[in-house]
Design a protein around this motif. Structure first.
Motif, PDB file in Angstrom:
ATOM      1  N   PRO A 108       0.930  -1.212   0.112  1.00 15.17           N
ATOM      2  CA  PRO A 108       0.044  -0.129   0.009  1.00 15.17           C
ATOM      3  C   PRO A 108       0.913   1.196  -0.054  1.00 15.17           C
ATOM      4  CG  PRO A 108      -0.846  -1.726   1.651  1.00 15.17           C
ATOM      5  CD  PRO A 108       0.406  -2.045   1.125  1.00 15.17           C
ATOM      6  N   ASN A 109       0.433   2.119  -0.845  1.00 13.54           N
ATOM      7  CA  ASN A 109       1.175   3.608  -0.990  1.00 13.54           C
ATOM      8  C   ASN A 109       2.273   3.593  -1.554  1.00 13.54           C
ATOM      9  OD1 ASN A 109      -1.087   4.863   0.263  1.00 13.54           O
ATOM     10  ND2 ASN A 109      -0.118   4.056   2.263  1.00 13.54           N
ATOM     11  N   TYR A 155       1.843   8.745 -12.032  1.00 12.61           N
ATOM     12  CA  TYR A 155       1.977   9.141 -10.545  1.00 12.61           C
ATOM     13  C   TYR A 155       2.351  10.623 -10.416  1.00 12.61           C
ATOM     14  CZ  TYR A 155       3.375   9.828  -5.564  1.00 12.61           C
ATOM     15  OH  TYR A 155       3.521  10.367  -4.483  1.00 12.61           O
ATOM     16  N   GLN A 185       1.203   0.884  -9.573  1.00  9.47           N
ATOM     17  CA  GLN A 185       0.980   1.074  -8.025  1.00  9.47           C
ATOM     18  C   GLN A 185      -0.219   0.010  -7.688  1.00  9.47           C
ATOM     19  OE1 GLN A 185      -0.273   5.261  -7.407  1.00  9.47           O
ATOM     20  NE2 GLN A 185       0.259   5.643  -9.332  1.00  9.47           N
ATOM     21  N   ASP A 245       7.560   5.989  -1.953  1.00  7.35           N
ATOM     22  CA  ASP A 245       6.107   6.010  -1.382  1.00  7.35           C
ATOM     23  C   ASP A 245       5.642   7.930  -1.583  1.00  7.35           C
ATOM     24  OD1 ASP A 245       7.426   7.530   0.679  1.00  7.35           O
ATOM     25  OD2 ASP A 245       7.076   5.992   2.429  1.00  7.35           O
ATOM     26  N   ASP A 246       4.976   8.469  -0.839  1.00  7.71           N
ATOM     27  CA  ASP A 246       4.650   9.548  -1.008  1.00  7.71           C
ATOM     28  C   ASP A 246       5.497  10.569  -0.502  1.00  7.71           C
ATOM     29  OD1 ASP A 246       2.352   8.949  -2.394  1.00  7.71           O
ATOM     30  OD2 ASP A 246       0.976   9.032  -0.632  1.00  7.71           O
TER      31      ASP A 246
END
Length: 293
Positions: free
Chosen positions: A173-174, A213, A226, A265-266
């Motif tokens: 996730p992420n 992204y 993703q 990741d972010d």
């Protein structure tokens, strides 16, 4: 025989199987009995249907004509008919391949080869069409960024086999993994790199469609993965006489390489990762036994 071994799996996916050949009913009956084949083997001994489908191997006839000693004809026969020449009994044979036909009798896809000794496996065709397979002798792994399952389309191969190595990847996730095109922005794109093996040819890796992204702090739009995706590395066991002679001494073939990727990741991009992967496939002999046509 792979088609027979996968018959139930194909049936479960709504796929029927039939094979057509220029061989006589007697030849096909003998082959079916020896190999335990239960799906239909259709005899087209006058090559009428083969001709209607546009796959009659006309090169075989050239060897019977006045130009049979022409070097170009000899080379074409070795590539499209047989490295052992083209005796009269070969006339009428089709170019080998596979048609996928829907319930209305319409051809939806087809798979043919340049060299007559190179053949797609059933499992490889299903993978290329996006059909599911039960992973055979799968390699499973997990890193801080993803889970993976890697497996060959076929547990055994032979001279001329066209098969695939599949790597199914599920990002955490992420997490996003960089896809082709991201290298233009300085990121490390995921790759599946195999070490060279004598008498095996690798095709370019097939990448699925990526998604963009958007990284707002740098105002970047980067191609990434993703969601779960699959890489397909197609390979061909060469069909030449030298390959057959060399591989006849082996019981198995091992293909080794690495899965390389960079994940982010972010907030942060992690160090690039290289994961070793190895696949050992059994080597089978070609079935050359036959009765007279």
């Amino acid at each position: 025989m792979e088609l027979q071994d996968r018959l139930q799996q194909l049936s479960d996916q709504g796929i029927g199987v039939a094979a057509i050949s220029y061989d006589s009913e007697e030849v096909l009956a003998d082959f079916a009995q020896r190999r335990g084949i239960t799906f239909p083997l259709l005899s087209d001994d006058d090559s009428e249907v083969i001709t209607e489908f546009g796959i009659l191997n006309t090169v075989a006839y050239e060897m019977q004509g006045p130009n049979r000693d022409d070097p170009e004809v000899v080379a074409d026969v070795a590539k499209y008919v047989s490295v052992f020449g083209a005796p009269p009994m070969i006339a009428g044979t089709p170019f080998p391949g596979t048609f996928m036909v829907d319930r209305r009798g319409r051809v939806t896809s087809r798979f043919f080869e340049e060299f007559y000794r190179e053949r797609n496996t059933t499992a490889n065709i299903l993978l290329k069409l996006g059909g599911g397979l039960s992973p055979i002798e799968a390699v499973r792994g997990e890193t801080a960024h993803l889970k993976l399952t890697a497996y060959p389309s076929n547990p055994s191969i032979t001279i001329g086999t066209r098969f695939s190595l599949a790597v199914e990847i599920e990002p955490n996730p992420n997490i996003h993994i960089y896809a082709p095109g991201a290298e233009e922005m300085g990121y490390r794109v995921i790759s599946f790199d195999l070490a060279p093996v004598p008498h095996v040819r690798y095709e370019p890796v097939e990448f699925p469609e990526s998604e963009i992204y958007y990284f707002e702090p740098l105002d970047e739009r980067v191609p990434t993965y993703q969601r779960p995706f699959t890489l397909l590395q197609e390979a061909v066991v060469l069909g030449g006489a030298d390959a057959e002679e060399a591989l006849a001494q082996l019981d198995a073939l091992t293909l080794s390489g690495t899965l390389n990727y960079q994940a982010c990741d972010d907030k942060i991009c992690f160090e690039p990762v290289s994961l070793p992967l190895s696949f050992t496939l059994d080597l089978d002999l070609l079935d050359r036994q036959r009765v007279n046509r």
